[in-house]
Design an enzyme around this catalytic site. Structure first.
Site, mmCIF file in Angstrom:
data_model
loop_
_atom_site.group_PDB
_atom_site.id
_atom_site.type_symbol
_atom_site.label_atom_id
_atom_site.label_comp_id
_atom_site.label_asym_id
_atom_site.label_seq_id
_atom_site.Cartn_x
_atom_site.Cartn_y
_atom_site.Cartn_z
ATOM 1 N N GLY A 206 0.860 -1.268 -0.238
ATOM 2 C CA GLY A 206 -0.049 0.088 -0.011
ATOM 3 C C GLY A 206 0.860 1.068 0.003
ATOM 4 N N SER A 207 0.264 2.295 0.650
ATOM 5 C CA SER A 207 1.180 3.516 0.493
ATOM 6 C C SER A 207 2.013 3.638 1.601
ATOM 7 C CB SER A 207 -0.225 4.674 0.637
ATOM 8 O OG SER A 207 -0.552 4.661 1.947
ATOM 9 N N ALA A 208 2.930 4.602 1.226
ATOM 10 C CA ALA A 208 4.224 4.810 2.197
ATOM 11 C C ALA A 208 3.609 5.495 3.487
ATOM 12 C CB ALA A 208 5.129 5.720 1.546
ATOM 13 N N ARG A 209 2.698 6.411 3.209
ATOM 14 C CA ARG A 209 2.037 6.971 4.693
ATOM 15 C C ARG A 209 1.419 5.905 5.454
ATOM 16 N NH1 ARG A 209 -2.695 6.991 5.106
ATOM 17 N NH2 ARG A 209 -3.187 6.780 2.816
ATOM 18 N N GLY A 211 2.333 2.625 5.352
ATOM 19 C CA GLY A 211 3.413 1.892 5.831
ATOM 20 C C GLY A 211 4.170 2.279 6.846
ATOM 21 N N GLU A 229 5.422 -3.203 1.369
ATOM 22 C CA GLU A 229 5.916 -2.947 -0.362
ATOM 23 C C GLU A 229 5.176 -1.740 -0.323
ATOM 24 O OE1 GLU A 229 7.781 -5.188 -1.313
ATOM 25 O OE2 GLU A 229 7.436 -6.644 0.176
#
Ligand code: NAD
Length: 479
Positions: A206-209, A211, A229
């Site tokens: 998913g998103s870096a946020r 994560g 990921e």
């Protein structure tokens, strides 16, 4: 009152699916009760069950692709390729398991044998994104099951129908119901599942946020595996490209496939100032010809809508913001129906934008940056906290060597688009694109832990040095 989740088709706004929000405790308990039985089955039984899963999915390809296309808005042809990827994942994961986590025996000291074997973690949570709602969670679930784990899978709240169907197909193939659970819900259920004492790890795409939030949440539980990921702000450098048409096509594929909703999509196109006007012109004309339509439309579209109106609104705002900061549109981001999330492919020259934000614009927006020389291109390509994918189109082998050596990304390509990574190789990123737990072929590594054993048939032991002579004291007395 039971809380419900409703999923609508992005292309039409019609309701596709509705279901009750799941119970995190109940799903984890079911998986915990089932995992020991699954883990104790011979590997051949687990492998055979997953091969049956591949056959079941193959037999239901049309239905599965239809649900993926409706729920994500991606063209039916592309949804079909996603189903193929789900099927192919089984053989790839079986090879990966035996190559990366198979049992190994070697000679140890003093006639001992040293064995390296792998054990499953237990119950693994899988959180999926909406852009490949079957293929990406499946890329965690299949290797986790082969290794002997049970799984609680929470699909994206935007694609619960695909998630639920994927889990049903595992059950139809004979994977016990407790061994793969489907937890319906959104970020709240994701957070609760991630924090649950009954899981042994989390495999997240998913998103870096999100994560980074999960990474913080896992700070106090180093004993649990966490594989992240995440997204990218991927550069595509076009340099000394003799075939301008091929370069333009690769830029369009990199930026606009899946309506730009791929983690590996090119977000930034870096070119030599003044040298690639022909490529940019061809790219603009190509982008104008790309068909954006309903997933089942005839002729088949190149891309569908983005996932929902909220995403389309955000992308339009981001495009306007770039314009306000000095960006020059080469092709506008158009939205012909205000109440539908169909966006046209857009290209904007942001060379004059000061302080470009290093964010992932998850849609069909390509930002062009002109630079004076190749060193400046490398510096520009590397000016990101992310590090997922990067491509060079054009140039010589020497130039590619320089590109490869200087770029920090987990996928580095030459004369190929940024996207479309092979499943039979590791896939992951550096920087904030992940936490060094690459997926795809290396998913086997995070689905089991190695156990090293020194083993001998009989216990034989002696201490050769550092022992006091047992007769020394008596000898002294006698003397
Ligand atoms: P997202 O992060 O919003 O959501 C992913 C999943 O996490 C969903 O199931 C969601 O419900 C859940 N979630 C969201 N916030 C959470 C939180 N704080 N705690 C626990 N769970 C939470 O991502 P998305 O919008 O569904 O997907 C698009 C993103 O995924 C993009 O950033 C894209 O680059 C990335 N992505 C990465 C890869 C990769 O392999 N590296 C592949 C595909 C997509």
């Amino acid at each position: 009152m039971t809380e419900m989740l409703i999923s609508t088709e992005p292309a039409t706004g019609a309701e596709l699916w509705s279901g009750a929000i799941g119970d995190v405790d109940a799903e984890v308990a079911a998986a915990r009760a089932a995992w020991a039985g699954w883990a104790s089955k011979p590997l051949t039984v687990r492998v055979e069950t997953l091969r049956r899963f591949a056959n079941v999915v193959r037999g239901r390809k049309d239905q599965f692709a239809d649900v993926i296309a409706r729920e994500t808005g991606k063209p039916l042809w592309e949804a079909g390729t996603e189903v193929d990827a789900v099927v192919n994942k089984v053989d790839i994961s079986i090879s990966a398991y035996s190559e990366r986590t198979a049992q190994r025996k070697q000679e140890g000291a003093l006639g001992a044998r040293v064995a390296v074997r792998h054990k499953p973690h237990g119950v693994l949570a899988v959180l999926g994104p909406y852009n490949f709602p079957a293929h990406l969670p499946n890329g965690h679930i299949v290797p986790a099951l082969i290794a002997g784990n049970a799984v609680v899978f929470k699909p994206s709240e935007k694609t619960p129908a695909v998630g639920e169907l994927l889990v049903k197909l595992f059950h139809e193939a004979g994977v016990p119901e407790g061994v793969v659970r489907c937890l319906i819900g959104g970020p709240d259920q994701g957070r609760a599942l991630a924090a649950h004492a009954g899981i042994d790890g989390l495999l997240f795409t998913g998103s870096a946020r999100a994560g980074m939030a999960l990474h913080r949440q896992f700070a106090d539980t180093p004993q649990k595996i966490l594989a992240l990921e995440l997204g990218g702000n991927n550069p595509l450098v076009i340099w000394d490209a003799p075939d301008t048409h091929a370069a333009a096509v690769m830029a369009a594929q990199s930026a606009f496939l899946s309506a730009g909703q791929r983690c590996t999509a090119a977000r930034r196109l870096i070119v030599k100032d003044g040298a690639h006007e022909e490529v940019l012109d061809q790219l603009r004309r190509l982008a104008e010809r790309l068909i954006v339509d309903h997933p089942h439309a005839t002729p088949a579209p190149f891309m569908g809508p983005v996932i929902d109106n909220a995403s389309a609104d955000q992308l339009q705002e981001a495009f306007l913001d770039l314009m306000m900061k000095g960006g020059r549109p080469l092709k506008h981001l158009d939205r012909h129906q205000e109440d539908k999330p169909f966006l046209s492919p857009a290209i904007i020259d942001v060379t004059d934008v000061q302080e470009r934000a290093d964010v992932e614009l998850f849609g069909p927006i390509l930002q062009v940056i002109r630079v004076p020389d190749f060193d400046a291109a490398l510096a520009e390509a590397s000016a990101t906290r992310f590090g997922l994918a990067a491509s060079l189109v054009g140039g010589s082998p020497q130039l590619y060597d320089k590109f490869w050596a200087n770029i920090r990304a987990g996928v580095v390509n030459w004369n190929k688009p940024t996207n479309g990574a092979p499943s039979n190789a590791p896939f992951g990123g550096v920087g904030i694109s992940g936490n060094h737990r690459p997926s795809a072929y290396y998913a086997a590594d995070y689905c089991a832990y190695p156990v090293t054993s020194s083993e001998a048939d009989n216990a034989r032991a002696s201490i050769g040095v550092g022992l006091r002579d047992p007769y020394a004291a008596a000898n002294e007395l006698e003397g």
